[in-house]
Design an enzyme around this catalytic site. Sequence first.
Site, short mmCIF file in Angstrom:
data_model
loop_
_atom_site.label_atom_id
_atom_site.label_comp_id
_atom_site.label_asym_id
_atom_site.label_seq_id
_atom_site.Cartn_x
_atom_site.Cartn_y
_atom_site.Cartn_z
N PHE B 116 -9.73 -8.24 9.84
CA PHE B 116 -8.66 -7.24 9.94
C PHE B 116 -9.02 -6.27 11.05
CE2 PHE B 116 -5.76 -6.14 6.10
CZ PHE B 116 -5.15 -7.37 6.19
N GLN B 233 0.77 6.92 9.37
CA GLN B 233 0.54 5.73 10.18
C GLN B 233 1.85 5.02 10.52
OE1 GLN B 233 -1.62 1.97 8.76
NE2 GLN B 233 -3.09 2.85 10.18
N HIS B 235 3.55 1.49 12.25
CA HIS B 235 3.26 0.10 12.59
C HIS B 235 4.15 -0.30 13.76
CE1 HIS B 235 2.64 -4.21 12.24
NE2 HIS B 235 1.62 -3.95 11.45
N LEU B 245 8.12 -5.15 7.34
CA LEU B 245 6.92 -5.36 8.15
C LEU B 245 6.85 -6.77 8.73
CD1 LEU B 245 4.09 -4.06 8.86
CD2 LEU B 245 3.23 -5.34 6.92
N GLU B 248 0.78 -8.11 11.96
CA GLU B 248 0.08 -8.25 13.22
C GLU B 248 -0.21 -9.72 13.55
OE1 GLU B 248 -2.03 -4.58 13.37
OE2 GLU B 248 -3.72 -5.64 14.27
N ARG B 281 -3.01 -1.04 17.39
CA ARG B 281 -1.72 -0.69 16.81
C ARG B 281 -1.06 0.56 17.39
NH1 ARG B 281 -1.80 -1.09 10.19
NH2 ARG B 281 -2.15 -3.33 10.19
N HIS B 346 4.53 3.55 8.23
CA HIS B 346 3.91 2.51 7.42
C HIS B 346 3.03 3.03 6.29
CE1 HIS B 346 2.54 -1.45 6.41
NE2 HIS B 346 1.31 -1.27 6.85
N ARG B 381 -5.75 4.98 8.70
CA ARG B 381 -6.23 4.03 7.71
C ARG B 381 -6.45 2.66 8.34
NH1 ARG B 381 -3.11 -0.15 4.44
NH2 ARG B 381 -1.67 -0.06 6.16
C1 FAD Z 1 4.63 -3.75 3.81
C2 FAD Z 1 3.30 -3.20 3.40
C3 FAD Z 1 2.18 -4.01 3.42
C4 FAD Z 1 0.95 -3.51 3.03
N1 FAD Z 1 -0.15 -4.33 3.08
C5 FAD Z 1 -1.36 -3.83 2.74
C6 FAD Z 1 -2.53 -4.65 2.83
O1 FAD Z 1 -2.47 -5.82 3.22
N2 FAD Z 1 -3.72 -4.11 2.46
C7 FAD Z 1 -3.84 -2.83 2.01
O2 FAD Z 1 -4.94 -2.41 1.68
N3 FAD Z 1 -2.74 -2.04 1.91
C8 FAD Z 1 -1.51 -2.50 2.27
N4 FAD Z 1 -0.42 -1.67 2.19
C9 FAD Z 1 -0.54 -0.34 1.56
C10 FAD Z 1 -0.65 -0.45 0.03
O3 FAD Z 1 0.23 -1.44 -0.42
C11 FAD Z 1 -0.32 0.85 -0.71
O4 FAD Z 1 -0.99 1.90 -0.12
C12 FAD Z 1 -0.73 0.80 -2.17
O5 FAD Z 1 -0.19 -0.33 -2.79
C13 FAD Z 1 -0.29 2.04 -2.92
O6 FAD Z 1 -0.51 1.89 -4.31
P1 FAD Z 1 -0.23 3.08 -5.34
O7 FAD Z 1 -0.59 2.58 -6.68
O8 FAD Z 1 -0.87 4.31 -4.84
O9 FAD Z 1 1.35 3.35 -5.23
P2 FAD Z 1 2.65 2.44 -5.52
O10 FAD Z 1 2.33 1.02 -5.64
O11 FAD Z 1 3.64 2.86 -4.51
O12 FAD Z 1 3.13 2.91 -6.95
C14 FAD Z 1 3.79 4.13 -7.18
C15 FAD Z 1 4.27 4.18 -8.61
O13 FAD Z 1 4.70 5.49 -8.93
C16 FAD Z 1 5.93 5.44 -9.62
N5 FAD Z 1 6.59 6.74 -9.39
C17 FAD Z 1 6.69 7.42 -8.22
N6 FAD Z 1 7.31 8.59 -8.42
C18 FAD Z 1 7.61 8.67 -9.73
C19 FAD Z 1 8.25 9.65 -10.55
N7 FAD Z 1 8.70 10.81 -10.07
N8 FAD Z 1 8.41 9.38 -11.87
C20 FAD Z 1 7.95 8.21 -12.38
N9 FAD Z 1 7.32 7.27 -11.65
C21 FAD Z 1 7.16 7.50 -10.35
C22 FAD Z 1 6.62 4.24 -9.07
O14 FAD Z 1 7.58 3.76 -9.98
C23 FAD Z 1 5.44 3.27 -8.93
O15 FAD Z 1 5.20 2.63 -10.15
C24 FAD Z 1 0.83 -2.16 2.60
C25 FAD Z 1 1.95 -1.36 2.59
C26 FAD Z 1 3.17 -1.84 3.06
C27 FAD Z 1 4.32 -0.89 3.18
#
Ligand code: FAD
Lengths: 233, 559
Positions: B116, B233, B235, B245, B248, B281, B346, B381
């Site tokens: 990566f 960030q 993309h 997305l 890359e 990037r 992103h 990141r």
């Molecule tokens: C297209 C894409 C590809 C990616 N690929 C990678 C990768 O390959 N490797 C990597 O390390 N990272 C990657 N990332 C980043 C990574 O996916 C995220 O940073 C990570 O999944 C975030 O997890 P989280 O649990 O913090 O939040 P999330 O998975 O966003 O979960 C948030 C939760 O909070 C809940 N919520 C929010 N507000 C409220 C509210 N007010 N009341 C009740 N519930 C609420 C939602 O329902 C959800 O369940 C990628 C991101 C994108 C956009």
Amino acid sequence: MKDYTFRISRFSPARDATPYFREYKLRLGDSSTVLDALFYIFKNLDPTLGFRFSCRGSVCGSCAMKINGGHRLACETQASGLGNLITISPVSNLPVIKDLIVDMEHFWKNYRAIKPFLVFNSSGREEHIVSPHERKRLNGLVECILCGICFSSCPVTGLDENYLGPAALLKLARFLEKERGETRERLYPGITRHGVWSCRKAYNCQESCPKNLSPAKAVRNIIFKTAGKAFRK
Amino acid sequence: MAEVIIIGGGIAGLSAALEIAASGVKALIFSKVHPLRSHSVAAQGGINAALRNHPDGKNDSWEAHMIDTIKGGDFLNDQEAVALMCREGAKRVMELEKMGCPFSRTPEGRIAQRPFGGGVFPRAAYAADRTGHAMLNTLYEQCMRAREEGRIDFYDEWHVLSVIASGSKCLGIAARNMRDSEIKPFPAGAVIIATGGAGRIYSHSTNALINTGMGIALGYFAGVSLKDMEFVQFHPTTLYGTNILISEGARGEGGWLLNKDGKRFLSDYPDSASSMEMAPRDIVARNIIKEIRRGGGVEDEYVYLDLRHLGEEKIQERLPGIRELSIKFAGIDPAKELIPVQPGQHYTMGGIDVNIKCETGLNGLFAAGEASCVSVHGANRLGGNSLLEALVFGAVAGKSASEYAEGAEKYPEAFLKESEAGLKEKTSFLMNSRTGKSQWDIWEEMRKTMMETAGIFRNRDGLTKGLNIISRLIGEYDGISLSDRGGVMNMELYWAEELRGSLRVAEAVLIGALAREDFPGRDDERFLKHSVIEYNSGSPELSLKDVDVSYCSPAERRY
Ligand SMILES: Cc1cc2nc3c(=O)[nH]c(=O)nc-3n(C[C@H](O)[C@H](O)[C@H](O)COP(=O)(O)OP(=O)(O)OC[C@H]3O[C@@H](n4cnc5c(N)ncnc54)[C@H](O)[C@@H]3O)c2cc1C
Ligand code: FES
């Protein structure tokens, strides 16, 4: 840009005796999806329209609905391929909460019923050795996004409310793979009467799955693997 | 049994829940969508950990991972936190594997890893191009086991509207059941915010539509500060129209970026003239914007990604996901046509200010995942580190919160009294009919403003203008008119509730950015600081705080 008429099924249980259709006329750009159209209607024509969404990229499973009669994900369905009159209604076999939003609890209850988890032993720092060949056996079993389309297009789930349905059985097939040597017995209750034996091989699940998975084939495999044992208890 | 409330069912939230359940405390997970619909499900590429499974990664170590991460973040990371993440990484990924996460495998049967950007060794463990899906489902499955045993409860489609605090103590939350609009206070021994990123304050984002940043604002409104909000960030290649997305990998396999005249324009810009499409990037993203501003963009909006010369066979073999996305979402087959792409938001590096134990400034309130800023990413990141952060710090938050909850007073007296007032304020929203602006005008103006003024290029004038606009929109918000009076799945109300938080998060990004104007050379004296913003009843207050550099000292970034 192209002109469309959307006929959308509307229903508020508190207010309406039965669902009814309402028509909306709108113009959409060339690569607009059905989800884009619903948002356009919601923001500009009718803020009371109810539909689910999250990823808008066909990975989260939120936006299943019936589009011109077929079960599809709204976010990955291009409007341009559907003609000028597009009819949208909620998925079948699940109760409607509002408009295009259904109550999926029955679907999740079945998911839970097959005990969809590995009972694992966390000791040891090393991972299990799983050969690429064994890993390949999980292909087709682990990509499900639990959108419920198979459940809604299956002829059996509509008739037999105790039937576990395709998605839960696909999950079951994944946990019967024993690449980590877990015992299978605790999973057998999921295999008996309302499980694999109720499948009528209509293959609607395979036809409609947006991820091209085949729960029906998984069902055949479960039967093949567990023949004779599943009735034991 | 003591109880911890977790707001968010993504990877951070579920990781916290499993840790809490294992410690004998009960976890209540509130999520506005079914947990498996969380944005985590969309992560593609992989999760970093020094497993040493790749032939080129035999010399990898958690220390090497730490150094890559700090360098990638331009030394604005808190180094203790980075060290913890990288040390714990391998253990947590192994644990996930034991839960049955379907990682791809090496020929020897070990977890497969791929290279990566920004990592000197291949250390991103992956499950095909569905790593987030595999991880989230595996964690959720284990939660089903804990649910059977009564250790975890789910509140799906409950929209959390506030974190309730009294003095220096967090007492619980108030949430609205989206099924019937009933708003209820829930007391808890401790609360964890795990609500993900704020991509949707921008008009162009790869994030799920639900990533509004309202969760970050929940903590902010309750009195805890936000840190480094200006670090956002972008993309370089997202699909024009939907901003889905395009990884890359497309450029890695030999894809070209073309302007409207069909020229590989990256050669016109000194910093990308030699590496062309494989430049980092941030540089590629900047030069795409420059080219569009120069007039080389198509419809002044996007440029083309050309894969045609790779041939249909190679595209199908190496980039099937990208082909599928282009066909489904843009109606374009990359084997025959050009893919329209543009840079997009992103990842949210900033967030709720927490220390290495995921504690916020309020006793009993914790935060983890993309919503938080424990500061492992610094200013930038690395791919593969955010899934790791969510997994590791989700568990850290779970541990801290359950320990706190066990000692916390049960159902504090103050709770209901405090919450009554807040609830009244929230419900009046539904009741009052107003005649102001439509919320969609505010959403659109906010998103456009953020993209234009707090996007890839920033300067004092633009940021000041942006801040003025957002301040005006915050004022206009109080008068927005809603017309759906229904109580069942009222999505108009849902969006209006989100907008309140989004606007304040957008404001914080602008305030943070103004504190850090673009500056060409290094000036660690002035810039090696975290920006910290407090809500302060609506008049945000900025301060600076030192960065933890206990492991290695800053140096110019060279790749
Ligand atoms: C297209 C894409 C590809 C990616 N690929 C990678 C990768 O390959 N490797 C990597 O390390 N990272 C990657 N990332 C980043 C990574 O996916 C995220 O940073 C990570 O999944 C975030 O997890 P989280 O649990 O913090 O939040 P999330 O998975 O966003 O979960 C948030 C939760 O909070 C809940 N919520 C929010 N507000 C409220 C509210 N007010 N009341 C009740 N519930 C609420 C939602 O329902 C959800 O369940 C990628 C991101 C994108 C956009
Ligand atoms: S919105 Fe996620 S699958 Fe359609």
